[in-house]
Design a protein around this motif. Structure first.
Motif, short mmCIF file in Angstrom:
data_model
loop_
_atom_site.label_atom_id
_atom_site.label_comp_id
_atom_site.label_asym_id
_atom_site.label_seq_id
_atom_site.Cartn_x
_atom_site.Cartn_y
_atom_site.Cartn_z
N VAL A 190 73.54 54.76 64.62
CA VAL A 190 72.45 54.07 65.35
C VAL A 190 72.67 52.57 65.41
O VAL A 190 71.82 51.84 65.93
N HIS A 201 65.13 57.26 60.47
CA HIS A 201 64.57 58.12 61.50
C HIS A 201 65.63 59.04 62.10
O HIS A 201 65.34 60.19 62.48
N GLU A 202 66.86 58.54 62.20
CA GLU A 202 67.94 59.41 62.68
C GLU A 202 68.20 60.53 61.68
O GLU A 202 68.46 61.68 62.06
N LEU A 204 65.93 61.89 59.76
CA LEU A 204 64.82 62.82 59.95
C LEU A 204 65.05 63.70 61.18
O LEU A 204 64.80 64.90 61.15
N ARG A 205 65.54 63.07 62.25
CA ARG A 205 65.77 63.83 63.49
C ARG A 205 66.78 64.95 63.24
O ARG A 205 66.57 66.10 63.67
N ARG A 206 67.84 64.64 62.54
CA ARG A 206 68.87 65.65 62.30
C ARG A 206 68.42 66.70 61.28
O ARG A 206 68.84 67.85 61.35
N GLY A 208 65.29 67.62 60.97
CA GLY A 208 64.23 68.41 61.58
C GLY A 208 62.93 68.37 60.82
O GLY A 208 62.13 69.31 60.89
N THR A 209 62.68 67.28 60.09
CA THR A 209 61.45 67.13 59.33
C THR A 209 60.75 65.83 59.72
O THR A 209 61.36 64.96 60.34
N THR A 210 59.48 65.71 59.35
CA THR A 210 58.75 64.47 59.60
C THR A 210 58.91 63.55 58.41
O THR A 210 59.26 63.96 57.30
N THR A 214 59.15 64.22 53.92
CA THR A 214 60.53 64.00 53.51
C THR A 214 60.62 62.93 52.42
O THR A 214 59.93 61.91 52.48
#
Length: 269
Positions: A190, A201-202, A204-206, A208-210, A214
């Motif tokens: 990023v 945040h990247e 978290l995106r990978r 698949g959780t909020t 987390t």
């Protein structure tokens, strides 16, 4: 005129739908969301990088300082691993390359003992030797695999977010026998480094959780705990060396553990 309930309260209704203001409930306490994901730092969290660096530094720097005693070698290694954060920060900021920061740190160590590279060629030779030796000493900490086993048994997803580039850290994890950590975000993903929220945040995106569900675990209070909190995650400081913080820093780091083995009980509660 119709009455309205105070903000944040709940007004029950009678059997015929008329308001019954005599029964008013306060807002329900917010529960901490169940932990569904764990993101990990790599160096000094899952991989004993400092131990690998120490052994490699002694191996390749010995010919330059043949008369150093044990205590002096400890000092040499600590300058390189803990006393050169300002140099590494220059690399993170894009001011110098990864190789350059290694040489600059070595030069600082040598200067402390009144020595120096005699030429650019000697510095390049030292760097090549160090880059060859260091990966061979990389190991995972003893508590890592049991911790990952516990996460898998609990159905908790996990991955890593690191302040280094992906391919370098991928090779390090694999060398340390940690191929099972498949999700890995480096600073090149990023264009940002911890404590910037973007890199968390990247992750978290990978994963698949909020953020709310987390936990982030790392050895750096500022980057890993305060940084994670700034991105909305719950940060846990892995304090393997029993370090102490001043009062202001400690207030921003509410949870610390000495071993990864302590975390499963914490995130289940």
């Amino acid at each position: 005129m119709a009455e309205t309930a105070a903000p944040g309260t709940t007004v029950e209704a009678t059997h015929d739908g008329a308001a019954a203001p005599a029964v008013v409930h306060p807002p329900a306490a917010r529960e901490t969301p169940r932990v569904r994901g764990v993101l990990l730092d790599i160096d000094e969290t899952v991989v004993d990088l400092e131990g690998a660096m120490d052994r490699a530094l002694r191996e390749v720097s010995g010919p330059l300082l043949p008369h150093l005693g044990e205590d002096e070698w400890v000092t040499f290694c600590r300058i390189f691993t803990r006393g050169s954060d300002d140099i590494y920060d220059r690399y993170i900021a894009g001011e110098i390359t990864f190789a350059q920061q290694r040489v600059l740190r070595a030069e600082r160590c040598l200067a402390h003992f009144g020595a120096a590279f005699v030429s650019g060629a000697q510095a390049a030779s030292w760097l090549e030797a160090y880059e060859t030796a260091q990966p061979t000493y990389v190991r995972a900490f003893d508590d890592v695999h049991p911790f990952l086993d516990a996460l898998e048994a609990a159905g908790i997803a996990y991955g890593a977010v690191s302040n280094n580039v992906h391919d370098y850290q991928r090779a390090k994890l694999d060398t340390a026998g940690l191929e099972r950590i498949r999700i890995l975000v480096g600073i090149d993903a990023v264009g940002a480094a911890k404590p910037d929220p973007a890199i968390f945040h990247e992750g978290l995106r990978r994963l698949g959780t909020t953020a709310e569900e987390t936990v982030y675990v790392g050895d750096n209070p500022a980057h890993d705990v305060v940084g994670a909190a700034g991105a909305g995650l719950r940060g846990i400081w892995l304090n393997r060396r029993s370090a102490t913080l001043d009062a202001e820093a400690a207030a921003a780091v509410p949870v610390q553990v000495a071993s990864l083995s302590e975390i499963p009980a914490l995130i289940r509660s």
